[in-house]
Design a protein around this motif. Sequence first.
Motif, short mmCIF file in Angstrom:
data_model
loop_
_atom_site.label_atom_id
_atom_site.label_comp_id
_atom_site.label_asym_id
_atom_site.label_seq_id
_atom_site.Cartn_x
_atom_site.Cartn_y
_atom_site.Cartn_z
N LEU A 70 22.08 49.63 117.80
CA LEU A 70 20.96 48.69 117.31
C LEU A 70 21.60 47.81 116.33
O LEU A 70 22.65 47.91 115.64
CB LEU A 70 20.31 49.70 116.19
CG LEU A 70 19.37 49.08 115.19
CD1 LEU A 70 17.90 48.69 116.19
CD2 LEU A 70 18.53 50.09 114.34
N LEU A 130 21.65 45.49 113.20
CA LEU A 130 20.92 45.50 112.06
C LEU A 130 21.01 43.99 111.55
O LEU A 130 19.80 43.57 110.72
CB LEU A 130 21.64 46.12 111.05
CG LEU A 130 21.93 47.60 111.33
CD1 LEU A 130 22.69 48.43 110.05
CD2 LEU A 130 20.41 48.24 111.49
N PRO A 169 24.30 55.53 116.54
CA PRO A 169 24.12 56.95 116.08
C PRO A 169 24.93 57.74 116.72
O PRO A 169 25.56 57.64 117.80
CB PRO A 169 22.80 57.00 116.86
CG PRO A 169 22.62 56.21 117.92
CD PRO A 169 23.48 55.08 117.85
N GLU A 198 19.11 58.67 105.34
CA GLU A 198 17.76 59.14 106.01
C GLU A 198 17.01 58.11 106.67
O GLU A 198 16.46 58.28 107.86
CB GLU A 198 17.07 60.01 105.10
CG GLU A 198 17.82 61.20 104.53
CD GLU A 198 16.78 62.03 103.77
OE1 GLU A 198 15.76 62.07 103.60
OE2 GLU A 198 17.35 63.24 103.14
N ASP A 199 16.83 56.92 105.99
CA ASP A 199 16.09 55.93 106.57
C ASP A 199 16.75 55.43 107.78
O ASP A 199 15.99 54.96 108.80
CB ASP A 199 15.89 54.52 105.50
CG ASP A 199 14.84 55.33 104.46
OD1 ASP A 199 13.99 56.13 104.37
OD2 ASP A 199 14.76 54.53 103.14
N LEU A 200 17.87 55.30 107.84
CA LEU A 200 18.46 54.80 108.90
C LEU A 200 18.67 55.58 110.28
O LEU A 200 18.36 55.28 111.24
CB LEU A 200 19.91 54.29 108.60
CG LEU A 200 20.80 53.58 109.72
CD1 LEU A 200 20.11 52.17 110.11
CD2 LEU A 200 22.13 53.10 109.41
N ARG A 201 18.81 57.12 109.88
CA ARG A 201 18.80 57.91 110.80
C ARG A 201 17.51 57.97 111.37
O ARG A 201 17.26 58.09 112.58
CB ARG A 201 19.22 59.30 110.33
CG ARG A 201 20.82 59.27 109.87
CD ARG A 201 21.05 60.70 108.76
NE ARG A 201 20.62 61.85 109.72
CZ ARG A 201 19.95 62.70 109.02
NH1 ARG A 201 19.99 62.80 107.82
NH2 ARG A 201 19.72 63.89 109.81
N ALA A 202 16.38 57.90 110.66
CA ALA A 202 14.97 57.99 111.18
C ALA A 202 14.69 56.76 112.04
O ALA A 202 13.87 56.97 112.90
CB ALA A 202 14.01 57.89 109.94
N ARG A 203 15.56 55.75 112.13
CA ARG A 203 15.11 54.67 113.23
C ARG A 203 15.49 55.08 114.72
O ARG A 203 15.30 54.50 115.48
CB ARG A 203 15.86 53.53 112.64
CG ARG A 203 15.39 53.16 111.35
CD ARG A 203 16.05 51.59 111.16
NE ARG A 203 15.64 50.51 111.62
CZ ARG A 203 16.23 49.31 111.66
NH1 ARG A 203 16.89 49.08 110.54
NH2 ARG A 203 16.08 48.25 112.40
N PHE A 204 16.35 56.17 114.91
CA PHE A 204 16.94 56.73 115.98
C PHE A 204 16.27 57.78 116.52
O PHE A 204 16.73 58.60 117.44
CB PHE A 204 18.37 56.94 115.85
CG PHE A 204 19.13 55.56 115.66
CD1 PHE A 204 19.60 54.76 116.56
CD2 PHE A 204 19.63 55.33 114.44
CE1 PHE A 204 20.32 53.60 116.39
CE2 PHE A 204 20.28 54.26 114.02
CZ PHE A 204 20.77 53.42 115.05
N LYS A 245 14.56 60.83 118.51
CA LYS A 245 14.50 61.09 119.80
C LYS A 245 14.00 62.46 120.19
O LYS A 245 14.57 63.44 119.72
CB LYS A 245 15.88 60.80 120.66
CG LYS A 245 16.24 59.27 120.74
CD LYS A 245 15.85 58.56 121.67
CE LYS A 245 16.32 57.13 121.70
NZ LYS A 245 17.51 57.09 122.41
N GLN A 283 17.04 63.59 115.03
CA GLN A 283 17.80 62.51 114.65
C GLN A 283 19.22 62.59 114.91
O GLN A 283 19.73 63.98 114.75
CB GLN A 283 17.62 62.24 113.37
CG GLN A 283 16.00 62.20 112.68
CD GLN A 283 15.97 61.81 111.32
OE1 GLN A 283 16.87 61.77 110.63
NE2 GLN A 283 14.64 61.85 110.87
#
Length: 201
Positions: free
Chosen positions: A66, A68, A76, A121-127, A129, A133
Amino acid sequence: MEFIEDIDTLEALYGTPGAPSLRKVAHGLTPLYRKWIMASRLCILSTVGPEGVDGSPRGDDGPVVLELDAKTLALPDWRGNNRLDSLRNIVRDPRVSLMFMVSGSNTVVRVNGTARLTADEDLRARFVKQGKQPATVILIDIAEVYSQCARALMRARTWTSGDESALLPTVGEILAEASDGEEGGARYDRDWGPRAEKTMW
């Protein structure tokens, strides 16, 4: 056998690099390098640490990274075997190199830079599936982006030679050999595919 131990001797054997091989280097994502990397679902992550070097394939069902910003990529860390070789290296030595590939293309795009590891947590949540996460995300600060010479993949006929795996040993066989029969074997091979499918994310 004599070994090459100085740069002058090495360079004398190869000559001067051509202008295109030097001018193709960018220090961030240009529009065309961005387009290429965002089409890649597979890259090889190379790291270095106190125990040595590591090369790890990283894949996804869409873009493998991704963006940024033009100087930062997020990769990830999806479920694997929990050896953590690459991650241990990054924590102790941030130098990384990534080689991005796209099926059917003999071009490889390389990113060199430094990396940091986060469980934000916010960044992990962008992935997310299938409701899951990644445990962590690797942030890559780009120092260089450039295309590799296509000759290696051309010589290997990487995308045109078809399936050449029929006579290769299975992972179960390799594991049984490495563990003197204590792990692996036919049952491991039989169970591996369905297990991997269920735990891919």
